[in-house]
Design a protein around this motif. Structure first.
Motif, PDB file in Angstrom:
ATOM      1  N   HIS A  10      46.951  33.323  49.341  1.00  0.00           N
ATOM      2  CA  HIS A  10      46.548  34.642  48.844  1.00  0.00           C
ATOM      3  C   HIS A  10      45.146  34.978  49.349  1.00  0.00           C
ATOM      4  O   HIS A  10      44.249  34.140  49.291  1.00  0.00           O
ATOM      5  CB  HIS A  10      46.574  34.656  47.314  1.00  0.00           C
ATOM      6  CG  HIS A  10      46.550  36.024  46.740  1.00  0.00           C
ATOM      7  ND1 HIS A  10      45.415  36.793  46.739  1.00  0.00           N
ATOM      8  CD2 HIS A  10      47.522  36.773  46.173  1.00  0.00           C
ATOM      9  CE1 HIS A  10      45.682  37.958  46.185  1.00  0.00           C
ATOM     10  NE2 HIS A  10      46.956  37.972  45.832  1.00  0.00           N
ATOM     11  N   ARG A  12      42.699  36.600  48.107  1.00  0.00           N
ATOM     12  CA  ARG A  12      41.642  36.513  47.105  1.00  0.00           C
ATOM     13  C   ARG A  12      41.441  35.088  46.592  1.00  0.00           C
ATOM     14  O   ARG A  12      40.548  34.832  45.794  1.00  0.00           O
ATOM     15  CB  ARG A  12      41.972  37.410  45.908  1.00  0.00           C
ATOM     16  CG  ARG A  12      42.016  38.876  46.249  1.00  0.00           C
ATOM     17  CD  ARG A  12      42.463  39.683  45.057  1.00  0.00           C
ATOM     18  NE  ARG A  12      42.408  41.110  45.314  1.00  0.00           N
ATOM     19  CZ  ARG A  12      42.853  42.028  44.474  1.00  0.00           C
ATOM     20  NH1 ARG A  12      43.366  41.676  43.309  1.00  0.00           N
ATOM     21  NH2 ARG A  12      42.771  43.293  44.785  1.00  0.00           N
ATOM     22  N   HIS A  13      42.276  34.186  47.037  1.00  0.00           N
ATOM     23  CA  HIS A  13      42.295  32.846  46.467  1.00  0.00           C
ATOM     24  C   HIS A  13      40.976  32.101  46.611  1.00  0.00           C
ATOM     25  O   HIS A  13      40.502  31.467  45.668  1.00  0.00           O
ATOM     26  CB  HIS A  13      43.422  32.018  47.071  1.00  0.00           C
ATOM     27  CG  HIS A  13      43.499  30.655  46.483  1.00  0.00           C
ATOM     28  ND1 HIS A  13      42.939  29.563  47.079  1.00  0.00           N
ATOM     29  CD2 HIS A  13      44.025  30.218  45.321  1.00  0.00           C
ATOM     30  CE1 HIS A  13      43.130  28.502  46.327  1.00  0.00           C
ATOM     31  NE2 HIS A  13      43.784  28.875  45.251  1.00  0.00           N
ATOM     32  N   GLN A  15      37.902  33.122  46.763  1.00  0.00           N
ATOM     33  CA  GLN A  15      36.895  33.619  45.824  1.00  0.00           C
ATOM     34  C   GLN A  15      37.220  33.179  44.398  1.00  0.00           C
ATOM     35  O   GLN A  15      36.352  32.734  43.662  1.00  0.00           O
ATOM     36  CB  GLN A  15      36.815  35.137  45.908  1.00  0.00           C
ATOM     37  CG  GLN A  15      35.667  35.718  45.132  1.00  0.00           C
ATOM     38  CD  GLN A  15      35.498  37.200  45.404  1.00  0.00           C
ATOM     39  OE1 GLN A  15      36.287  37.819  46.090  1.00  0.00           O
ATOM     40  NE2 GLN A  15      34.459  37.770  44.846  1.00  0.00           N
ATOM     41  N   LEU A  16      38.487  33.289  44.004  1.00  0.00           N
ATOM     42  CA  LEU A  16      38.881  32.881  42.661  1.00  0.00           C
ATOM     43  C   LEU A  16      38.725  31.374  42.484  1.00  0.00           C
ATOM     44  O   LEU A  16      38.292  30.919  41.422  1.00  0.00           O
ATOM     45  CB  LEU A  16      40.317  33.322  42.364  1.00  0.00           C
ATOM     46  CG  LEU A  16      40.795  33.064  40.937  1.00  0.00           C
ATOM     47  CD1 LEU A  16      39.915  33.775  39.917  1.00  0.00           C
ATOM     48  CD2 LEU A  16      42.240  33.508  40.791  1.00  0.00           C
ATOM     49  N   LEU A  45      44.796  36.871  40.128  1.00  0.00           N
ATOM     50  CA  LEU A  45      44.761  37.409  41.492  1.00  0.00           C
ATOM     51  C   LEU A  45      45.245  38.856  41.563  1.00  0.00           C
ATOM     52  O   LEU A  45      44.986  39.544  42.543  1.00  0.00           O
ATOM     53  CB  LEU A  45      45.591  36.534  42.429  1.00  0.00           C
ATOM     54  CG  LEU A  45      44.995  35.156  42.731  1.00  0.00           C
ATOM     55  CD1 LEU A  45      46.010  34.291  43.457  1.00  0.00           C
ATOM     56  CD2 LEU A  45      43.713  35.276  43.542  1.00  0.00           C
ATOM     57  N   ASP A  48      42.745  44.246  39.082  1.00  0.00           N
ATOM     58  CA  ASP A  48      41.962  45.208  39.857  1.00  0.00           C
ATOM     59  C   ASP A  48      41.073  46.099  39.005  1.00  0.00           C
ATOM     60  O   ASP A  48      40.191  46.763  39.535  1.00  0.00           O
ATOM     61  CB  ASP A  48      42.888  46.096  40.689  1.00  0.00           C
ATOM     62  CG  ASP A  48      43.536  45.330  41.828  1.00  0.00           C
ATOM     63  OD1 ASP A  48      42.851  44.508  42.454  1.00  0.00           O
ATOM     64  OD2 ASP A  48      44.729  45.561  42.096  1.00  0.00           O
ATOM     65  N   TRP A  59      36.933  42.942  45.042  1.00  0.00           N
ATOM     66  CA  TRP A  59      37.037  41.535  45.406  1.00  0.00           C
ATOM     67  C   TRP A  59      36.218  41.187  46.650  1.00  0.00           C
ATOM     68  O   TRP A  59      36.062  40.023  46.985  1.00  0.00           O
ATOM     69  CB  TRP A  59      38.494  41.147  45.575  1.00  0.00           C
ATOM     70  CG  TRP A  59      39.195  41.020  44.264  1.00  0.00           C
ATOM     71  CD1 TRP A  59      39.692  42.028  43.494  1.00  0.00           C
ATOM     72  CD2 TRP A  59      39.440  39.821  43.538  1.00  0.00           C
ATOM     73  NE1 TRP A  59      40.229  41.524  42.334  1.00  0.00           N
ATOM     74  CE2 TRP A  59      40.105  40.170  42.344  1.00  0.00           C
ATOM     75  CE3 TRP A  59      39.166  38.465  43.789  1.00  0.00           C
ATOM     76  CZ2 TRP A  59      40.496  39.233  41.404  1.00  0.00           C
ATOM     77  CZ3 TRP A  59      39.568  37.531  42.849  1.00  0.00           C
ATOM     78  CH2 TRP A  59      40.222  37.910  41.673  1.00  0.00           C
ATOM     79  N   SER A  60      35.674  42.177  47.330  1.00  0.00           N
ATOM     80  CA  SER A  60      34.857  41.898  48.522  1.00  0.00           C
ATOM     81  C   SER A  60      33.382  42.222  48.286  1.00  0.00           C
ATOM     82  O   SER A  60      32.591  42.195  49.222  1.00  0.00           O
ATOM     83  CB  SER A  60      35.381  42.695  49.715  1.00  0.00           C
ATOM     84  OG  SER A  60      35.284  44.086  49.455  1.00  0.00           O
TER      85      SER A  60
END
Length: 120
Positions: A10, A12-13, A15-16, A45, A48, A59-60
């Motif tokens: 994923h 976003r993974h 960062q999470l 994940l 939003d 997320w960025s």
């Protein structure tokens, strides 16, 4: 229990995974539970919208390598004195989590409403 490789595809993974790593360190230091699992990660994940502010989580959003931006995701403990469990955590905007700190949602809301009244 969550394992870093379980959802590595994923976008976003990464960062999470870092947020969970930091939460795990804080929970050990404070002797609180950290039981975030793969199901919680799958749910996180997809988040939003910040439930505290209604703002879109970015997320960025990064100020630098070590500093998240105000709209970056952050793991919030709903009841600050409890651990990082699936039932007690949610993804919120970083600056909302900093403002909330160790307060409850009701205390945070009181601060926000008083500030808005004072400014407006």
């Amino acid at each position: 229990m969550y394992t870093p490789r379980s959802l590595s595809e994923h976008p976003r993974h990464r960062q999470l995974a870092k947020l969970i790593e930091n939460a795990t360190k804080r929970s050990k230091a404070s002797k609180r539970k950290c039981t975030l699992d793969d199901d919680w990660v799958r749910w996180a994940l997809t988040q939003d919208i910040c439930p505290l502010t209604g703002l879109r989580i970015d997320w960025s959003d990064r100020r630098s390598r070590s500093a998240p931006g105000p709209l970056a995701p952050s793991i919030d403990r709903i009841e600050p004195l409890e651990g990082y469990t699936p039932e007690n955590t949610r993804i919120v905007c970083h600056f909302a989590n900093i403002a909330k700190s160790v307060w409850t949602d009701a205390e945070f809301t009181l601060l926000v409403l008083a500030s808005a009244k004072n400014i407006g």
